[in-house]
Design an enzyme around this catalytic site. Structure first.
Site, PDB file in Angstrom:
ATOM      1  CB  VAL A   1      -1.033   0.184   1.546  1.00  0.00           C
ATOM      2  CG1 VAL A   1      -1.787  -1.396   1.151  1.00  0.00           C
ATOM      3  CG2 VAL A   1       0.201   0.109   2.578  1.00  0.00           C
ATOM      4  CE1 TYR A   2       3.896   1.423   4.463  1.00  0.00           C
ATOM      5  CE2 TYR A   2       6.379   0.948   3.675  1.00  0.00           C
ATOM      6  CZ  TYR A   2       4.625   1.090   4.347  1.00  0.00           C
ATOM      7  OH  TYR A   2       5.179   0.547   6.056  1.00  0.00           O
ATOM      8  CB  SER A   3       3.461   5.955  -3.032  1.00  0.00           C
ATOM      9  OG  SER A   3       4.337   6.667  -1.898  1.00  0.00           O
ATOM     10  N   GLY A   4       0.567   2.840  -2.772  1.00  0.00           N
ATOM     11  CA  GLY A   4      -0.462   2.730  -3.865  1.00  0.00           C
ATOM     12  C   GLY A   4       0.145   1.868  -4.792  1.00  0.00           C
ATOM     13  N   GLY A   5       1.345   1.028  -4.638  1.00  0.00           N
ATOM     14  CA  GLY A   5       2.124   0.422  -4.994  1.00  0.00           C
ATOM     15  C   GLY A   5       3.070   0.503  -5.502  1.00  0.00           C
TER      16      GLY A   5
END
Length: 349
Positions: free
Chosen positions: A61-65
């Site tokens: 989930v970090y920066s949406g992948g």
């Protein structure tokens, strides 16, 4: 740079770990935490790897992948040998709005591990961690999914993050009973102004031989001293994560000031060095926004605090005793002394 064993495995990870939550453009809530573009990511990873950091931590989930994608791209561009790196990622947080796009269900985890492999552009993930506790999914379902990932070669080792001690202990019991992949690590918050993990989590980790991977070692920048009296804007001015008891925090900063002044050290070096002295800590995740910051933090590997300095920091940051801690301490003093010295109470002195 020291290398410590991960749990009970034969895998060794660097004592400092490169955190990547700020790689890519994060959501508005975490915008102040970073937003690094590829060239900045490449420079930071190059510096870290050349300094001996072999451990990289990220999450789906970090920066949406984006963070995973940037890591995969940089590894290839830098020509880093994949077998020299230990890449860890996490799953379980929401990746969409649907009811089955979050949590530790078998369906969600099996989808997400394949997505992480694709984004990281790798054949395997060294450490796959459950990002949080999911009350909706039976623990054996989540553990069986992790076991199947290991059996299928997607994942080498497994761990958890932000669980209660009893939840980890239960998982260890279930995995042992059902012969599933054993948890090897716990990623959690621990710092000079956040020692809550010492109540239950750290004793459990020591008992079960799990590694502690520390995030937010500087308490979101608080331990740099730049947020004193609310003077500095930045991540903590946007989101108070992790929370800090300002009363106790002031005492800790004052104790750190004394050591920094006497030794000519930075606040960051003292805060990180204190963690390096804690026996349950295997690796410390650094949230880096620029190469200069990384180089400064790497300096903590050369800092050894004296017993007196550790005592000063411990006194300023110690947790107030809570039940059943004070009862256990009172009731076990003589037995602990016997174990430590080999002498019965009547023989001492």
């Amino acid at each position: 740079m020291r290398y410590n064993r991960l749990g009970t495995t034969g895998l060794f990870v660097s004592e400092l770990c490169l955190g990547t939550m700020i790689f890519g453009k994060p959501e508005a809530k975490y915008a102040a935490a970073g937003g690094l573009e590829y060239r900045e990511v490449e420079a930071i990873m190059d510096c870290a790897i050349n300094a001996g950091v072999n451990f990289i931590d990220t999450a789906d989930v970090y920066s949406g992948g984006q963070a995973e994608e940037l890591i995969g791209r940089a590894v290839k561009t830098l020509g880093a040998k994949r077998s020299d790196l230990v890449i860890a990622t996490k799953a379980g947080h929401a990746t969409g709005r649907g009811p089955n796009q979050a949590g530790n269900s078998r369906g969600h985890l099996m989808r997400q591990v394949k997505e992480s492999l694709r984004r990281l552009d790798t054949d395997y993930i060294d450490l796959y961690q459950l990002h949080g506790w999911d009350p909706a999914t039976p623990i054996d379902e989540a553990l069986r999914a992790l076991e199947d990932m290991v059996a299928q070669g997607y994942v080498r080792y497994v761990g958890v993050s932000n669980w209660a001690a009893w939840q980890v202990a239960k998982a260890m019991g279930v995995s042992g009973q059902q012969n599933l992949a054993k948890l090897q690590s716990y990623q959690g918050y621990y710092s000079l102004v956040g020692r809550d993990a010492e109540r239950e989590v750290l004793p459990m980790l020591a008992s079960e031989a799990l590694s502690m991977i520390v995030f937010s070692p500087l308490a979101g920048g608080y331990l740099t001293g730049k947020y004193r009296d609310g003077k500095q804007s930045g991540r903590r001015s946007t989101i108070q994560f992790p929370p800090v008891d300002e009363g106790r925090g002031t005492l800790v900063l004052e104790a750190m000031d004394a050591i920094c002044g006497a030794r000519g050290l930075s606040m960051e070096a003292v805060a990180l060095a204190w963690l390096r002295h804690q026996p349950e800590v295997t690796s410390i995740v650094l949230g880096i926004t620029r190469v200069e910051q990384l180089e400064a933090n790497l300096g903590c590997t050369e800092v050894e605090l004296s017993a007196e300095e550790l005592a000063q920091l411990d006194k300023a940051s110690a947790l107030p005793m809570e039940y059943p801690g004070w009862m256990i301490a009172n009731g076990s003093t003589e037995r602990q002394a016997l174990m430590d010295t080999g002498l019965r109470p009547s023989q001492e002195g």
